[in-house]
Design a protein around this motif. Sequence first.
Motif, PDB file in Angstrom:
ATOM      1  N   VAL A 245       0.836  -1.207   0.000  1.00  0.00           N
ATOM      2  CA  VAL A 245       0.000   0.000   0.000  1.00  0.00           C
ATOM      3  C   VAL A 245       0.866   1.250   0.000  1.00  0.00           C
ATOM      4  N   LYS A 246       1.960   1.224   0.766  1.00  0.00           N
ATOM      5  CA  LYS A 246       2.877   2.367   0.805  1.00  0.00           C
ATOM      6  C   LYS A 246       3.471   2.633  -0.575  1.00  0.00           C
ATOM      7  N   ARG A 247       3.856   1.593  -1.274  1.00  0.00           N
ATOM      8  CA  ARG A 247       4.398   1.757  -2.625  1.00  0.00           C
ATOM      9  C   ARG A 247       3.353   2.411  -3.536  1.00  0.00           C
ATOM     10  N   TYR A 248       2.113   1.976  -3.411  1.00  0.00           N
ATOM     11  CA  TYR A 248       1.022   2.560  -4.206  1.00  0.00           C
ATOM     12  C   TYR A 248       0.899   4.054  -3.918  1.00  0.00           C
ATOM     13  N   GLU A 249       0.902   4.424  -2.662  1.00  0.00           N
ATOM     14  CA  GLU A 249       0.784   5.834  -2.285  1.00  0.00           C
ATOM     15  C   GLU A 249       1.965   6.641  -2.824  1.00  0.00           C
ATOM     16  N   ASN A 250       3.156   6.065  -2.745  1.00  0.00           N
ATOM     17  CA  ASN A 250       4.341   6.743  -3.279  1.00  0.00           C
ATOM     18  C   ASN A 250       4.247   6.923  -4.793  1.00  0.00           C
ATOM     19  N   ALA A 251       3.766   5.882  -5.469  1.00  0.00           N
ATOM     20  CA  ALA A 251       3.653   5.941  -6.934  1.00  0.00           C
ATOM     21  C   ALA A 251       2.672   7.029  -7.359  1.00  0.00           C
ATOM     22  N   VAL A 252       1.571   7.161  -6.640  1.00  0.00           N
ATOM     23  CA  VAL A 252       0.600   8.215  -6.942  1.00  0.00           C
ATOM     24  C   VAL A 252       1.217   9.587  -6.682  1.00  0.00           C
ATOM     25  N   GLN A 253       1.893   9.708  -5.548  1.00  0.00           N
ATOM     26  CA  GLN A 253       2.496  10.997  -5.183  1.00  0.00           C
ATOM     27  C   GLN A 253       3.559  11.431  -6.190  1.00  0.00           C
ATOM     28  N   SER A 254       4.325  10.489  -6.691  1.00  0.00           N
ATOM     29  CA  SER A 254       5.396  10.829  -7.635  1.00  0.00           C
ATOM     30  C   SER A 254       4.885  10.980  -9.067  1.00  0.00           C
ATOM     31  N   GLY A 255       3.625  10.610  -9.316  1.00  0.00           N
ATOM     32  CA  GLY A 255       3.030  10.804 -10.633  1.00  0.00           C
ATOM     33  C   GLY A 255       3.157   9.636 -11.589  1.00  0.00           C
ATOM     34  N   VAL A 256       3.763   8.522 -11.159  1.00  0.00           N
ATOM     35  CA  VAL A 256       3.930   7.390 -12.074  1.00  0.00           C
ATOM     36  C   VAL A 256       2.717   6.476 -12.089  1.00  0.00           C
TER      37      VAL A 256
END
Length: 530
Positions: A245-256
Amino acid sequence: MKTIYILIALCLSWTLNRSIAQDKRPNIVLILVDDLGFSDIAPYGGTDFHTPNLTELAKQGTRFQEFYNNSICAPTRATLLTGQYAHRAGMGYFNVNLGLPAYQGFLNHESLTLAEVLKGAGYSTIISGKWHVGDDYDQWPAQRGFERSFNFVGGASNFYEINGPENPTVPLYRNNKPFYLQRGRYLTDEITDQAIGFLREQEQDKKPFFLYLAFNAPHWPLQAPEEETQKYKGVYRQGWDSLRVKRYENAVQSGVFPKGQPISTKDSSVQEWNKLTYDEQQYWQRRQQVFAAMVDRVDQSIGKVRKTLKELKKDKNTIIIFLSDNGAQGGDRNRIYTSRNTETVGLPGSYDMQNSNWSQTGNSPLRSYKDNPYEGGIGAPFIVWFPKEVKANVVKKGTGHLIDIAPTLYDFAQAKYPSKEGNLPINPLPGISLRALLHTDKNQVERPTPLFWERAGNKAVRYGKWKLVSLFKEGNKPQLYNIDADRGENNNVADQYPEIVEDLEARYKLWAKENGVVDYKLLKINSQFR
Protein backbone atom coordinates in the motif's frame (compact mmCIF):
# COMPACT_ATOMS: atom_id res chain seq x y z
CA MET A 1 42.42 18.97 -64.35
CA LYS A 2 41.35 21.91 -62.23
CA THR A 3 37.82 20.51 -62.22
CA ILE A 4 39.10 17.17 -60.89
CA TYR A 5 40.97 18.90 -58.03
CA ILE A 6 37.84 20.83 -57.16
CA LEU A 7 35.79 17.64 -57.10
CA ILE A 8 38.38 15.90 -54.90
CA ALA A 9 38.41 18.87 -52.54
CA LEU A 10 34.63 18.85 -52.35
CA CYS A 11 34.59 15.11 -51.63
CA LEU A 12 37.20 15.48 -48.90
CA SER A 13 35.25 18.38 -47.42
CA TRP A 14 32.02 16.39 -47.48
CA THR A 15 33.72 13.38 -45.84
CA LEU A 16 35.29 15.58 -43.15
CA ASN A 17 32.02 17.34 -42.43
CA ARG A 18 30.19 14.03 -42.29
CA SER A 19 32.78 12.69 -39.84
CA ILE A 20 32.43 15.75 -37.65
CA ALA A 21 28.63 15.41 -37.75
CA GLN A 22 28.90 11.76 -36.75
CA ASP A 23 31.15 12.66 -33.83
CA LYS A 24 28.39 14.90 -32.51
CA ARG A 25 25.82 12.12 -32.49
CA PRO A 26 24.96 10.92 -28.99
CA ASN A 27 26.41 7.87 -27.33
CA ILE A 28 23.84 5.37 -26.10
CA VAL A 29 23.68 3.35 -22.87
CA LEU A 30 20.73 0.94 -22.80
CA ILE A 31 20.30 -0.60 -19.33
CA LEU A 32 18.07 -3.63 -18.90
CA VAL A 33 17.47 -5.29 -15.54
CA ASP A 34 15.85 -8.65 -14.96
CA ASP A 35 12.61 -9.43 -13.05
CA LEU A 36 12.38 -5.97 -11.49
CA GLY A 37 8.84 -5.01 -10.50
CA PHE A 38 7.13 -1.73 -11.41
CA SER A 39 7.75 -0.17 -7.98
CA ASP A 40 11.04 -1.88 -7.15
CA ILE A 41 13.05 1.34 -7.45
CA ALA A 42 12.63 4.67 -5.64
CA PRO A 43 11.52 6.73 -8.69
CA TYR A 44 8.53 4.39 -9.07
CA GLY A 45 7.47 4.24 -5.44
CA GLY A 46 10.01 1.84 -3.91
CA THR A 47 11.56 4.29 -1.47
CA ASP A 48 12.59 1.35 0.74
CA PHE A 49 15.35 0.77 -1.85
CA HIS A 50 18.49 2.90 -1.90
CA THR A 51 18.72 3.86 -5.58
CA PRO A 52 20.22 7.38 -5.67
CA ASN A 53 21.59 7.07 -9.21
CA LEU A 54 18.26 6.03 -10.68
CA THR A 55 16.58 8.74 -8.63
CA GLU A 56 18.93 11.34 -10.12
CA LEU A 57 18.38 10.02 -13.66
CA ALA A 58 14.63 10.30 -13.09
CA LYS A 59 14.84 13.83 -11.70
CA GLN A 60 16.99 14.95 -14.60
CA GLY A 61 15.06 12.93 -17.18
CA THR A 62 11.64 11.65 -18.20
CA ARG A 63 9.63 8.73 -16.82
CA PHE A 64 6.65 6.97 -18.36
CA GLN A 65 3.61 5.82 -16.44
CA GLU A 66 2.96 3.20 -19.11
CA PHE A 67 5.80 1.38 -20.81
CA TYR A 68 5.31 -2.18 -21.94
CA ASN A 69 7.53 -5.25 -22.29
CA ASN A 70 6.73 -8.85 -23.33
CA SER A 71 6.20 -10.28 -19.81
CA ILE A 72 9.19 -12.67 -19.83
CA CYS A 73 12.94 -12.66 -20.48
CA ALA A 74 13.76 -14.00 -23.94
CA PRO A 75 10.81 -12.56 -25.92
CA THR A 76 11.43 -9.16 -24.32
CA ARG A 77 15.10 -9.23 -25.28
CA ALA A 78 14.23 -10.29 -28.81
CA THR A 79 11.96 -7.27 -29.24
CA LEU A 80 14.32 -4.87 -27.49
CA LEU A 81 17.27 -5.89 -29.65
CA THR A 82 15.43 -5.95 -32.99
CA GLY A 83 12.45 -3.62 -32.68
CA GLN A 84 10.23 -6.49 -33.85
CA TYR A 85 7.42 -8.29 -32.10
CA ALA A 86 8.99 -11.40 -30.61
CA HIS A 87 7.28 -13.84 -32.99
CA ARG A 88 8.44 -11.88 -36.03
CA ALA A 89 12.00 -12.04 -34.66
CA GLY A 90 11.79 -15.83 -34.17
CA MET A 91 11.28 -15.91 -30.40
CA GLY A 92 7.55 -16.12 -29.83
CA TYR A 93 7.91 -18.60 -26.99
CA PHE A 94 11.41 -18.68 -25.47
CA ASN A 95 14.99 -19.61 -26.39
CA VAL A 96 13.89 -23.12 -27.36
CA ASN A 97 13.20 -24.33 -30.90
CA LEU A 98 9.61 -25.46 -31.38
CA GLY A 99 10.05 -26.11 -35.08
CA LEU A 100 8.28 -23.07 -36.56
CA PRO A 101 9.86 -19.83 -37.82
CA ALA A 102 8.08 -17.71 -35.21
CA TYR A 103 9.22 -20.12 -32.47
CA GLN A 104 12.74 -21.08 -33.57
CA GLY A 105 14.25 -19.87 -30.29
CA PHE A 106 16.90 -17.49 -31.66
CA LEU A 107 16.94 -14.20 -33.57
CA ASN A 108 16.35 -14.62 -37.27
CA HIS A 109 18.43 -12.67 -39.78
CA GLU A 110 15.45 -10.83 -41.25
CA SER A 111 15.40 -8.96 -37.94
CA LEU A 112 18.50 -6.82 -37.57
CA THR A 113 19.81 -6.13 -34.09
CA LEU A 114 20.47 -2.70 -32.65
CA ALA A 115 24.17 -3.56 -32.79
CA GLU A 116 24.07 -4.49 -36.48
CA VAL A 117 22.25 -1.31 -37.50
CA LEU A 118 24.26 1.03 -35.27
CA LYS A 119 27.56 -0.59 -36.24
CA GLY A 120 26.63 0.01 -39.86
CA ALA A 121 25.92 3.63 -38.97
CA GLY A 122 29.42 4.15 -37.56
CA TYR A 123 28.94 3.27 -33.88
CA SER A 124 31.16 1.12 -31.69
CA THR A 125 28.94 -1.63 -30.26
CA ILE A 126 29.31 -3.19 -26.82
CA ILE A 127 27.38 -5.69 -24.72
CA SER A 128 27.99 -6.66 -21.11
CA GLY A 129 25.61 -9.03 -19.35
CA LYS A 130 22.82 -11.43 -20.21
CA TRP A 131 22.11 -12.51 -23.82
CA HIS A 132 19.32 -15.15 -23.89
CA VAL A 133 18.34 -14.77 -27.57
CA GLY A 134 20.33 -17.63 -29.12
CA ASP A 135 22.30 -20.44 -27.50
CA ASP A 136 24.45 -21.67 -30.39
CA TYR A 137 27.81 -20.09 -31.17
CA ASP A 138 26.68 -18.52 -34.44
CA GLN A 139 23.84 -16.80 -32.56
CA TRP A 140 26.00 -15.12 -29.91
CA PRO A 141 26.43 -11.33 -29.54
CA ALA A 142 29.71 -11.13 -31.45
CA GLN A 143 27.98 -12.77 -34.41
CA ARG A 144 25.05 -10.33 -34.24
CA GLY A 145 26.87 -7.03 -34.46
CA PHE A 146 28.58 -6.53 -31.09
CA GLU A 147 32.25 -5.69 -31.55
CA ARG A 148 33.02 -6.07 -27.84
CA SER A 149 31.12 -8.63 -25.79
CA PHE A 150 31.08 -9.97 -22.25
CA ASN A 151 28.12 -12.18 -21.53
CA PHE A 152 26.53 -15.36 -20.38
CA VAL A 153 24.40 -17.00 -23.04
CA GLY A 154 21.36 -18.44 -21.28
CA GLY A 155 18.54 -17.12 -19.16
CA ALA A 156 19.95 -17.28 -15.64
CA SER A 157 23.25 -17.47 -13.85
CA ASN A 158 24.61 -17.75 -10.35
CA PHE A 159 26.09 -14.50 -9.08
CA TYR A 160 29.10 -16.29 -7.56
CA GLU A 161 31.46 -18.93 -8.91
CA ILE A 162 31.62 -21.90 -6.55
CA ASN A 163 33.29 -24.41 -8.89
CA GLY A 164 36.69 -24.48 -10.56
CA PRO A 165 37.66 -23.25 -14.04
CA GLU A 166 37.29 -26.74 -15.50
CA ASN A 167 33.57 -26.89 -14.57
CA PRO A 168 32.37 -23.32 -14.00
CA THR A 169 29.09 -22.63 -12.25
CA VAL A 170 28.94 -19.36 -14.18
CA PRO A 171 29.80 -19.99 -17.87
CA LEU A 172 30.90 -16.60 -19.18
CA TYR A 173 32.40 -15.44 -22.46
CA ARG A 174 34.50 -12.42 -23.34
CA ASN A 175 34.67 -11.76 -27.07
CA ASN A 176 33.59 -15.38 -27.69
CA LYS A 177 36.28 -16.87 -25.42
CA PRO A 178 35.53 -18.56 -22.07
CA PHE A 179 36.00 -16.31 -19.07
CA TYR A 180 36.35 -17.52 -15.47
CA LEU A 181 34.72 -15.48 -12.70
CA GLN A 182 37.10 -15.46 -9.75
CA ARG A 183 35.78 -16.93 -6.51
CA GLY A 184 34.29 -14.30 -4.26
CA ARG A 185 33.68 -11.98 -7.20
CA TYR A 186 30.07 -10.79 -7.59
CA LEU A 187 28.75 -11.10 -11.14
CA THR A 188 26.97 -7.72 -11.16
CA ASP A 189 30.32 -6.09 -10.38
CA GLU A 190 32.05 -8.05 -13.14
CA ILE A 191 29.41 -7.09 -15.70
CA THR A 192 29.87 -3.46 -14.69
CA ASP A 193 33.66 -3.47 -14.75
CA GLN A 194 33.77 -5.26 -18.10
CA ALA A 195 31.46 -2.59 -19.54
CA ILE A 196 33.67 0.16 -18.14
CA GLY A 197 36.78 -1.51 -19.55
CA PHE A 198 35.17 -1.69 -22.97
CA LEU A 199 34.20 1.99 -22.76
CA ARG A 200 37.81 2.91 -22.08
CA GLU A 201 39.00 0.68 -24.94
CA GLN A 202 36.44 2.24 -27.24
CA GLU A 203 38.08 5.64 -26.81
CA GLN A 204 40.60 4.67 -29.47
CA ASP A 205 37.83 4.11 -32.03
CA LYS A 206 37.03 7.84 -32.19
CA LYS A 207 33.38 6.96 -32.77
CA PRO A 208 30.17 7.26 -30.78
CA PHE A 209 29.29 4.09 -28.90
CA PHE A 210 26.29 1.91 -28.12
CA LEU A 211 26.48 0.01 -24.82
CA TYR A 212 23.86 -2.62 -24.03
CA LEU A 213 24.23 -3.19 -20.28
CA ALA A 214 22.08 -6.22 -19.45
CA PHE A 215 22.18 -7.02 -15.74
CA ASN A 216 20.83 -10.39 -14.59
CA ALA A 217 19.92 -8.89 -11.21
CA PRO A 218 17.53 -9.13 -9.47
CA HIS A 219 16.62 -12.41 -11.22
CA TRP A 220 16.95 -15.58 -9.12
CA PRO A 221 18.98 -16.96 -7.46
CA LEU A 222 18.67 -14.40 -4.66
CA GLN A 223 22.34 -13.68 -3.96
CA ALA A 224 24.07 -10.49 -2.87
CA PRO A 225 27.15 -9.31 -0.97
CA GLU A 226 26.39 -9.58 2.73
CA GLU A 227 27.37 -5.97 3.42
CA GLU A 228 24.59 -4.83 1.08
CA THR A 229 22.08 -7.24 2.59
CA GLN A 230 22.78 -5.97 6.10
CA LYS A 231 22.00 -2.40 4.99
CA TYR A 232 18.35 -3.47 4.82
CA LYS A 233 18.17 -5.19 8.19
CA GLY A 234 14.84 -4.28 9.80
CA VAL A 235 13.56 -2.38 6.76
CA TYR A 236 10.99 -5.06 5.91
CA ARG A 237 9.63 -5.85 9.35
CA GLN A 238 6.38 -4.09 8.35
CA GLY A 239 5.70 -6.91 5.88
CA TRP A 240 4.38 -7.10 2.36
CA ASP A 241 0.79 -6.02 3.03
CA SER A 242 1.68 -2.60 4.46
CA LEU A 243 4.55 -1.99 2.06
CA ARG A 244 2.39 -2.82 -0.94
CA VAL A 245 0.00 0.00 0.00
CA LYS A 246 2.88 2.37 0.80
CA ARG A 247 4.40 1.76 -2.63
CA TYR A 248 1.02 2.56 -4.21
CA GLU A 249 0.78 5.83 -2.28
CA ASN A 250 4.34 6.74 -3.28
CA ALA A 251 3.65 5.94 -6.93
CA VAL A 252 0.60 8.22 -6.94
CA GLN A 253 2.50 11.00 -5.18
CA SER A 254 5.40 10.83 -7.63
CA GLY A 255 3.03 10.80 -10.63
CA VAL A 256 3.93 7.39 -12.07
CA PHE A 257 0.47 6.06 -11.22
CA PRO A 258 -2.67 8.11 -11.94
CA LYS A 259 -4.33 9.96 -9.08
CA GLY A 260 -7.79 8.76 -8.19
CA GLN A 261 -7.25 5.20 -9.37
CA PRO A 262 -7.29 2.34 -6.84
CA ILE A 263 -4.54 -0.18 -6.27
CA SER A 264 -5.06 -3.61 -7.81
CA THR A 265 -7.06 -6.09 -5.75
CA LYS A 266 -4.91 -8.08 -3.33
CA ASP A 267 -3.82 -11.53 -4.49
CA SER A 268 -5.86 -13.90 -2.33
CA SER A 269 -3.18 -16.60 -2.58
CA VAL A 270 -0.72 -14.46 -0.60
CA GLN A 271 -0.85 -15.11 3.14
CA GLU A 272 -1.40 -12.12 5.42
CA TRP A 273 1.84 -10.94 6.98
CA ASN A 274 0.35 -10.64 10.46
CA LYS A 275 -0.68 -14.30 10.41
CA LEU A 276 2.89 -15.53 9.93
CA THR A 277 4.88 -16.87 12.87
CA TYR A 278 7.84 -14.86 14.19
CA ASP A 279 10.31 -17.22 12.52
CA GLU A 280 8.47 -17.06 9.21
CA GLN A 281 8.56 -13.28 9.31
CA GLN A 282 12.30 -13.33 10.00
CA TYR A 283 12.87 -15.69 7.08
CA TRP A 284 10.83 -13.65 4.63
CA GLN A 285 12.43 -10.39 5.76
CA ARG A 286 15.84 -11.85 4.98
CA ARG A 287 14.73 -12.81 1.48
CA GLN A 288 13.53 -9.30 0.70
CA GLN A 289 16.71 -7.82 2.20
CA VAL A 290 18.72 -9.84 -0.34
CA PHE A 291 16.48 -8.74 -3.20
CA ALA A 292 16.88 -5.10 -2.16
CA ALA A 293 20.64 -5.58 -1.92
CA MET A 294 20.72 -6.88 -5.49
CA VAL A 295 18.88 -3.81 -6.75
CA ASP A 296 21.11 -1.57 -4.63
CA ARG A 297 24.23 -3.05 -6.22
CA VAL A 298 22.81 -2.45 -9.70
CA ASP A 299 22.22 1.20 -8.81
CA GLN A 300 25.82 1.48 -7.58
CA SER A 301 26.94 -0.04 -10.89
CA ILE A 302 25.00 2.56 -12.83
CA GLY A 303 26.78 5.19 -10.75
CA LYS A 304 30.16 3.70 -11.71
CA VAL A 305 29.28 3.79 -15.40
CA ARG A 306 28.13 7.40 -15.12
CA LYS A 307 31.36 8.30 -13.33
CA THR A 308 33.35 6.71 -16.17
CA LEU A 309 31.37 8.66 -18.76
CA LYS A 310 32.20 11.85 -16.90
CA GLU A 311 35.90 10.96 -16.75
CA LEU A 312 35.86 10.32 -20.49
CA LYS A 313 34.05 13.63 -21.00
CA LYS A 314 31.17 11.80 -22.67
CA ASP A 315 28.49 12.26 -20.03
CA LYS A 316 26.94 15.34 -21.62
CA ASN A 317 26.42 13.62 -24.95
CA THR A 318 25.12 10.24 -23.83
CA ILE A 319 21.54 8.96 -23.78
CA ILE A 320 20.79 6.62 -20.88
CA ILE A 321 17.67 4.43 -20.99
CA PHE A 322 16.64 2.22 -18.07
CA LEU A 323 13.93 -0.46 -18.04
CA SER A 324 13.04 -3.96 -16.84
CA ASP A 325 12.40 -7.02 -18.99
CA ASN A 326 9.19 -7.96 -17.16
CA GLY A 327 7.43 -7.63 -13.84
CA ALA A 328 8.48 -9.31 -10.61
CA GLN A 329 8.20 -13.09 -10.55
CA GLY A 330 5.23 -14.79 -8.94
CA GLY A 331 5.06 -18.25 -7.43
CA ASP A 332 3.89 -20.04 -4.29
CA ARG A 333 5.49 -20.95 -1.00
CA ASN A 334 6.42 -24.44 -2.25
CA ARG A 335 9.29 -22.83 -4.15
CA ILE A 336 11.11 -21.36 -1.15
CA TYR A 337 13.32 -24.41 -0.65
CA THR A 338 15.22 -26.18 -3.41
CA SER A 339 17.64 -29.08 -3.53
CA ARG A 340 20.41 -26.71 -4.59
CA ASN A 341 20.42 -24.75 -1.34
CA THR A 342 23.50 -25.33 0.81
CA GLU A 343 23.62 -21.94 2.56
CA THR A 344 21.46 -19.17 3.99
CA VAL A 345 19.54 -17.22 1.37
CA GLY A 346 21.76 -14.58 -0.21
CA LEU A 347 25.06 -16.43 0.17
CA PRO A 348 26.89 -18.11 -2.75
CA GLY A 349 25.52 -21.60 -2.05
CA SER A 350 21.88 -20.51 -1.82
CA TYR A 351 19.38 -20.83 -4.64
CA ASP A 352 16.15 -19.12 -3.62
CA MET A 353 13.78 -17.08 -5.78
CA GLN A 354 11.08 -14.47 -5.31
CA ASN A 355 7.54 -15.59 -4.53
CA SER A 356 4.19 -13.89 -5.06
CA ASN A 357 4.17 -12.36 -1.59
CA TRP A 358 6.98 -9.85 -2.05
CA SER A 359 6.49 -9.75 -5.82
CA GLN A 360 2.94 -8.46 -5.37
CA THR A 361 4.57 -5.59 -3.50
CA GLY A 362 7.22 -5.28 -6.22
CA ASN A 363 4.56 -4.89 -8.91
CA SER A 364 2.34 -2.61 -6.82
CA PRO A 365 0.01 -0.91 -7.72
CA LEU A 366 -0.36 -3.21 -10.74
CA ARG A 367 -1.97 -6.64 -11.06
CA SER A 368 -0.27 -10.03 -11.31
CA TYR A 369 3.27 -11.09 -12.17
CA LYS A 370 5.90 -11.99 -14.75
CA ASP A 371 4.81 -14.21 -17.69
CA ASN A 372 1.31 -12.76 -17.58
CA PRO A 373 -0.40 -10.13 -19.78
CA TYR A 374 -1.86 -8.14 -16.89
CA GLU A 375 -0.16 -4.81 -16.17
CA GLY A 376 2.02 -6.30 -13.42
CA GLY A 377 3.55 -8.69 -15.95
CA ILE A 378 4.09 -6.27 -18.84
CA GLY A 379 4.36 -2.85 -17.16
CA ALA A 380 7.94 -1.68 -16.61
CA PRO A 381 9.66 1.33 -15.09
CA PHE A 382 11.05 3.41 -17.94
CA ILE A 383 13.52 6.28 -17.52
CA VAL A 384 15.21 8.27 -20.29
CA TRP A 385 18.06 10.66 -19.45
CA PHE A 386 19.58 13.01 -21.99
CA PRO A 387 19.71 16.59 -20.63
CA LYS A 388 20.61 18.04 -24.04
CA GLU A 389 17.19 17.12 -25.36
CA VAL A 390 15.01 15.12 -22.96
CA LYS A 391 12.84 17.09 -20.55
CA ALA A 392 13.88 16.99 -16.89
CA ASN A 393 11.79 15.77 -13.93
CA VAL A 394 8.82 14.95 -16.16
CA VAL A 395 6.37 12.09 -15.92
CA LYS A 396 4.36 11.30 -19.06
CA LYS A 397 1.63 8.83 -19.65
CA GLY A 398 3.83 7.56 -22.46
CA THR A 399 2.12 4.31 -23.47
CA GLY A 400 5.38 3.19 -25.06
CA HIS A 401 6.48 -0.32 -25.95
CA LEU A 402 9.72 -2.16 -26.60
CA ILE A 403 9.05 -1.92 -30.33
CA ASP A 404 9.56 1.85 -30.01
CA ILE A 405 13.12 1.73 -28.69
CA ALA A 406 14.85 0.74 -31.94
CA PRO A 407 13.26 3.52 -34.04
CA THR A 408 13.97 5.98 -31.22
CA LEU A 409 17.65 5.10 -31.06
CA TYR A 410 18.01 5.10 -34.85
CA ASP A 411 16.41 8.55 -34.85
CA PHE A 412 18.95 9.90 -32.37
CA ALA A 413 21.83 8.12 -34.11
CA GLN A 414 20.85 9.21 -37.63
CA ALA A 415 21.05 5.54 -38.53
CA LYS A 416 19.31 4.29 -41.66
CA TYR A 417 17.34 1.10 -41.19
CA PRO A 418 17.62 -0.95 -44.39
CA SER A 419 14.84 -2.71 -46.24
CA LYS A 420 17.28 -5.31 -47.59
CA GLU A 421 20.64 -6.87 -46.76
CA GLY A 422 21.87 -8.19 -50.07
CA ASN A 423 19.01 -10.34 -51.33
CA LEU A 424 17.55 -10.81 -47.85
CA PRO A 425 14.45 -8.69 -47.15
CA ILE A 426 14.56 -7.08 -43.69
CA ASN A 427 11.46 -6.92 -41.52
CA PRO A 428 10.12 -3.36 -41.32
CA LEU A 429 9.94 -1.74 -37.89
CA PRO A 430 6.43 -1.68 -36.36
CA GLY A 431 7.28 0.85 -33.64
CA ILE A 432 7.38 4.63 -33.43
CA SER A 433 10.25 6.95 -32.47
CA LEU A 434 9.74 8.45 -29.01
CA ARG A 435 12.12 11.31 -29.68
CA ALA A 436 9.47 13.99 -30.26
CA LEU A 437 7.54 12.79 -27.23
CA LEU A 438 10.64 13.06 -25.06
CA HIS A 439 11.56 16.65 -25.91
CA THR A 440 8.13 18.25 -26.38
CA ASP A 441 5.02 18.71 -24.26
CA LYS A 442 3.33 15.70 -25.85
CA ASN A 443 2.08 13.33 -23.19
CA GLN A 444 1.84 9.99 -24.99
CA VAL A 445 2.60 8.11 -28.17
CA GLU A 446 0.16 8.67 -30.98
CA ARG A 447 0.01 5.33 -32.70
CA PRO A 448 -2.52 4.30 -35.35
CA THR A 449 -2.43 0.60 -34.50
CA PRO A 450 -2.90 -1.36 -31.26
CA LEU A 451 -0.18 -3.05 -29.22
CA PHE A 452 -0.30 -6.85 -29.02
CA TRP A 453 0.97 -9.66 -26.79
CA GLU A 454 0.98 -13.45 -26.95
CA ARG A 455 2.98 -15.71 -24.72
CA ALA A 456 2.16 -19.39 -24.05
CA GLY A 457 -1.46 -18.85 -25.10
CA ASN A 458 -2.01 -15.77 -22.95
CA LYS A 459 -3.04 -12.79 -25.08
CA ALA A 460 -3.58 -9.06 -24.79
CA VAL A 461 -4.41 -6.09 -26.99
CA ARG A 462 -4.04 -2.43 -26.00
CA TYR A 463 -5.77 0.18 -28.16
CA GLY A 464 -6.43 3.64 -26.79
CA LYS A 465 -7.88 3.32 -23.32
CA TRP A 466 -9.02 -0.27 -23.87
CA LYS A 467 -7.13 -3.42 -23.02
CA LEU A 468 -8.32 -6.91 -23.91
CA VAL A 469 -6.87 -9.82 -21.89
CA SER A 470 -7.46 -13.55 -22.32
CA LEU A 471 -5.72 -16.35 -20.42
CA PHE A 472 -5.04 -19.80 -21.83
CA LYS A 473 -5.85 -21.59 -18.58
CA GLU A 474 -9.27 -19.92 -18.54
CA GLY A 475 -10.14 -20.94 -22.08
CA ASN A 476 -9.18 -17.50 -23.40
CA LYS A 477 -12.45 -15.98 -22.21
CA PRO A 478 -12.10 -12.26 -22.99
CA GLN A 479 -11.65 -9.67 -20.27
CA LEU A 480 -11.86 -5.95 -21.03
CA TYR A 481 -10.38 -3.11 -18.96
CA ASN A 482 -10.46 0.66 -19.30
CA ILE A 483 -6.83 1.36 -18.42
CA ASP A 484 -7.36 5.13 -18.34
CA ALA A 485 -9.73 4.66 -15.40
CA ASP A 486 -8.59 1.31 -14.00
CA ARG A 487 -4.93 0.48 -14.49
CA GLY A 488 -5.20 -1.87 -11.52
CA GLU A 489 -7.45 -4.02 -13.74
CA ASN A 490 -10.06 -4.50 -11.05
CA ASN A 491 -13.20 -4.13 -13.17
CA ASN A 492 -13.78 -6.43 -16.13
CA VAL A 493 -16.27 -4.62 -18.40
CA ALA A 494 -16.32 -7.13 -21.28
CA ASP A 495 -20.05 -7.81 -20.86
CA GLN A 496 -20.82 -4.09 -21.05
CA TYR A 497 -18.89 -3.46 -24.29
CA PRO A 498 -19.20 -6.55 -26.51
CA GLU A 499 -18.57 -4.46 -29.64
CA ILE A 500 -15.17 -3.35 -28.27
CA VAL A 501 -14.29 -6.94 -27.44
CA GLU A 502 -15.25 -8.07 -30.92
CA ASP A 503 -13.21 -5.32 -32.57
CA LEU A 504 -10.07 -6.02 -30.53
CA GLU A 505 -10.35 -9.77 -31.09
CA ALA A 506 -10.55 -9.19 -34.84
CA ARG A 507 -7.50 -6.94 -34.73
CA TYR A 508 -5.61 -9.56 -32.72
CA LYS A 509 -6.40 -12.30 -35.27
CA LEU A 510 -5.03 -10.16 -38.08
CA TRP A 511 -1.84 -9.35 -36.12
CA ALA A 512 -1.38 -13.01 -35.17
CA LYS A 513 -1.62 -14.07 -38.81
CA GLU A 514 0.88 -11.41 -39.91
CA ASN A 515 3.38 -12.40 -37.22
CA GLY A 516 3.20 -16.20 -37.47
CA VAL A 517 1.45 -16.72 -34.13
CA VAL A 518 -0.17 -20.15 -33.88
CA ASP A 519 -2.69 -21.66 -31.49
CA TYR A 520 -0.80 -22.52 -28.33
CA LYS A 521 -2.69 -25.81 -28.01
CA LEU A 522 -0.89 -27.00 -31.12
CA LEU A 523 2.48 -26.05 -29.65
CA LYS A 524 1.70 -27.86 -26.41
CA ILE A 525 0.73 -31.01 -28.32
CA ASN A 526 3.92 -31.00 -30.37
CA SER A 527 6.34 -29.76 -27.72
CA GLN A 528 7.82 -30.96 -24.46
CA PHE A 529 8.23 -27.39 -23.35
CA ARG A 530 5.72 -25.66 -21.08
